[in-house]
Design a protein around this motif. Structure first.
Motif, PDB file in Angstrom:
ATOM      1  N   TRP A  72      -7.786  60.287  -0.912  1.00  0.00           N
ATOM      2  CA  TRP A  72      -8.547  59.043  -1.007  1.00  0.00           C
ATOM      3  C   TRP A  72      -9.904  59.408  -1.579  1.00  0.00           C
ATOM      4  CZ3 TRP A  72      -7.644  54.108  -1.223  1.00  0.00           C
ATOM      5  CH2 TRP A  72      -8.686  53.201  -1.062  1.00  0.00           C
ATOM      6  N   TRP A  73     -10.237  58.845  -2.731  1.00  0.00           N
ATOM      7  CA  TRP A  73     -11.433  59.196  -3.502  1.00  0.00           C
ATOM      8  C   TRP A  73     -12.418  58.038  -3.442  1.00  0.00           C
ATOM      9  CZ3 TRP A  73     -12.906  63.421  -6.552  1.00  0.00           C
ATOM     10  CH2 TRP A  73     -13.941  63.200  -7.472  1.00  0.00           C
ATOM     11  N   ARG A  74     -13.668  58.344  -3.099  1.00  0.00           N
ATOM     12  CA  ARG A  74     -14.720  57.329  -3.013  1.00  0.00           C
ATOM     13  C   ARG A  74     -15.909  57.784  -3.842  1.00  0.00           C
ATOM     14  NH1 ARG A  74     -19.185  55.825   0.827  1.00  0.00           N
ATOM     15  NH2 ARG A  74     -19.152  53.546   1.055  1.00  0.00           N
ATOM     16  N   GLU A  75     -16.415  56.887  -4.668  1.00  0.00           N
ATOM     17  CA  GLU A  75     -17.578  57.198  -5.500  1.00  0.00           C
ATOM     18  C   GLU A  75     -18.645  56.141  -5.268  1.00  0.00           C
ATOM     19  OE1 GLU A  75     -19.031  56.952 -10.130  1.00  0.00           O
ATOM     20  OE2 GLU A  75     -16.881  56.953  -9.684  1.00  0.00           O
ATOM     21  N   VAL A  86     -28.978  59.046  -7.448  1.00  0.00           N
ATOM     22  CA  VAL A  86     -27.970  59.962  -6.926  1.00  0.00           C
ATOM     23  C   VAL A  86     -26.607  59.306  -7.011  1.00  0.00           C
ATOM     24  CG1 VAL A  86     -27.121  61.219  -4.895  1.00  0.00           C
ATOM     25  CG2 VAL A  86     -29.584  61.100  -5.338  1.00  0.00           C
ATOM     26  N   GLN A  87     -25.657  60.012  -7.599  1.00  0.00           N
ATOM     27  CA  GLN A  87     -24.261  59.611  -7.500  1.00  0.00           C
ATOM     28  C   GLN A  87     -23.571  60.583  -6.564  1.00  0.00           C
ATOM     29  OE1 GLN A  87     -23.926  58.316 -12.075  1.00  0.00           O
ATOM     30  NE2 GLN A  87     -21.951  58.290 -11.042  1.00  0.00           N
ATOM     31  N   GLU A 151     -27.791  68.193 -11.732  1.00  0.00           N
ATOM     32  CA  GLU A 151     -27.639  69.218 -10.693  1.00  0.00           C
ATOM     33  C   GLU A 151     -26.730  68.658  -9.603  1.00  0.00           C
ATOM     34  OE1 GLU A 151     -28.741  72.134 -11.233  1.00  0.00           O
ATOM     35  OE2 GLU A 151     -30.036  71.641 -12.934  1.00  0.00           O
ATOM     36  N   ALA A 152     -25.838  69.501  -9.089  1.00  0.00           N
ATOM     37  CA  ALA A 152     -24.846  69.037  -8.121  1.00  0.00           C
ATOM     38  C   ALA A 152     -24.726  70.006  -6.953  1.00  0.00           C
ATOM     39  CB  ALA A 152     -23.483  68.887  -8.802  1.00  0.00           C
ATOM     40  N   ARG A 153     -24.269  69.473  -5.841  1.00  0.00           N
ATOM     41  CA  ARG A 153     -23.956  70.305  -4.684  1.00  0.00           C
ATOM     42  C   ARG A 153     -22.794  69.661  -3.940  1.00  0.00           C
ATOM     43  NH1 ARG A 153     -28.545  69.092   0.022  1.00  0.00           N
ATOM     44  NH2 ARG A 153     -27.706  67.054   0.625  1.00  0.00           N
ATOM     45  N   HIS A 154     -22.099  70.448  -3.149  1.00  0.00           N
ATOM     46  CA  HIS A 154     -21.084  69.856  -2.289  1.00  0.00           C
ATOM     47  C   HIS A 154     -20.937  70.677  -1.020  1.00  0.00           C
ATOM     48  CE1 HIS A 154     -17.649  72.633  -2.306  1.00  0.00           C
ATOM     49  NE2 HIS A 154     -17.793  72.809  -3.602  1.00  0.00           N
ATOM     50  N   SER A 155     -20.389  70.063   0.000  1.00  0.00           N
ATOM     51  CA  SER A 155     -20.031  70.755   1.237  1.00  0.00           C
ATOM     52  C   SER A 155     -18.794  70.071   1.795  1.00  0.00           C
ATOM     53  CB  SER A 155     -21.178  70.729   2.256  1.00  0.00           C
ATOM     54  OG  SER A 155     -21.546  69.404   2.574  1.00  0.00           O
ATOM     55  N   TYR A 169     -24.777  64.323  -6.712  1.00  0.00           N
ATOM     56  CA  TYR A 169     -25.254  64.617  -8.053  1.00  0.00           C
ATOM     57  C   TYR A 169     -26.633  63.988  -8.226  1.00  0.00           C
ATOM     58  CZ  TYR A 169     -20.234  65.331  -8.500  1.00  0.00           C
ATOM     59  OH  TYR A 169     -18.944  65.746  -8.299  1.00  0.00           O
ATOM     60  N   PHE A 170     -27.624  64.835  -8.516  1.00  0.00           N
ATOM     61  CA  PHE A 170     -29.004  64.380  -8.638  1.00  0.00           C
ATOM     62  C   PHE A 170     -29.275  64.039 -10.103  1.00  0.00           C
ATOM     63  CE2 PHE A 170     -28.641  66.796  -4.814  1.00  0.00           C
ATOM     64  CZ  PHE A 170     -29.564  66.262  -3.917  1.00  0.00           C
ATOM     65  N   LEU A 171     -29.479  62.761 -10.378  1.00  0.00           N
ATOM     66  CA  LEU A 171     -29.660  62.286 -11.743  1.00  0.00           C
ATOM     67  C   LEU A 171     -31.097  62.519 -12.207  1.00  0.00           C
ATOM     68  CD1 LEU A 171     -27.700  58.918 -11.407  1.00  0.00           C
ATOM     69  CD2 LEU A 171     -26.823  61.181 -12.027  1.00  0.00           C
TER      70      LEU A 171
END
Length: 202
Positions: A72-75, A86-87, A151-155, A169-171
């Motif tokens: 299940w993908w949420r944006e 921020v996205q 620039e992106a990050r994830h956890s 994602y920092f726009l």
């Protein structure tokens, strides 16, 4: 943004050394990002997409899942004072979206933070970092022009053994706001659950 266009080619364990202090500080900030954004201005959240998707190999590796896993993908898109800043995307295996992470499907316009920091059983991984370029073909990116670096990050959050990966994602507009004179930087602390137990990166 799709699973195919939302991932950098490589993820690493540290922010790029060439980044300035402002970027490194924000990218490494633990806890609920939404709380930090609210210190910069009025934050609004817009759901851009919720759907079932198949994971490409790179996302599967980052989440510890098999390529092709149905998720299940949420944006969402967050604006600060009307500027797209921020996205974010998040996903969990389809069965988990009906079980351990079913609350994810009922968020509507609320941030994921509303469910991530209220349960002491939830564990969070360390951050992984990357960057990508918004190409003309990536029209879902809310950037002013093609070629912008993001620039992106994830956890990965885990509940009842089920992973929920959250990528942010920092726009370009975000960095302009964060660098304004008098802007409040992120607080380097962990937000606390109602139970009193901090949610800490693993």
């Amino acid at each position: 943004m799709t699973p195919q266009t939302a991932s950098p080619r490589l993820w690493g364990d540290h922010p790029a050394s060439r980044l300035d202090g402002l970027r490194r500080t924000w990218l490494s900030q633990p806890g609920a990002l939404t709380a930090g954004l609210r210190a910069l201005g009025e934050v609004r959240l817009f759901v851009r997409r919720e759907a079932v998707a198949a994971l490409p190999r790179i996302w599967a590796a980052e989440a510890g899942l098999r390529p092709g896993t149905a998720v299940w993908w949420r944006e969402i898109l967050m604006t600060i004072d009307g500027s797209p800043c921020v996205q974010a995307c998040s996903f969990t295996p389809w069965p988990a979206s009906l079980g351990a992470w079913k609350a994810m499907r009922g968020l509507g316009g609320r941030p994921l933070a509303d469910i991530l920091y209220q349960d002491a059983r939830i564990r969070r991984s360390a951050f992984r970092f990357g960057r990508l370029r918004a190409r003309q073909a990536d029209s879902p990116w809310a950037v002013p022009r093609a070629g912008c670096m993001i620039e992106a990050r994830h956890s990965v959050f885990t509940r009842q053994g089920a992973p929920l990966l959250v990528a942010e994602y920092f726009l370009p507009a975000f960095w302009s706001l964060a660098a304004r004179p008098g802007a409040t930087g992120p607080r380097r602390r962990f937000p606390r659950c109602e139970c009193g137990s901090p949610v800490r990166p693993a």
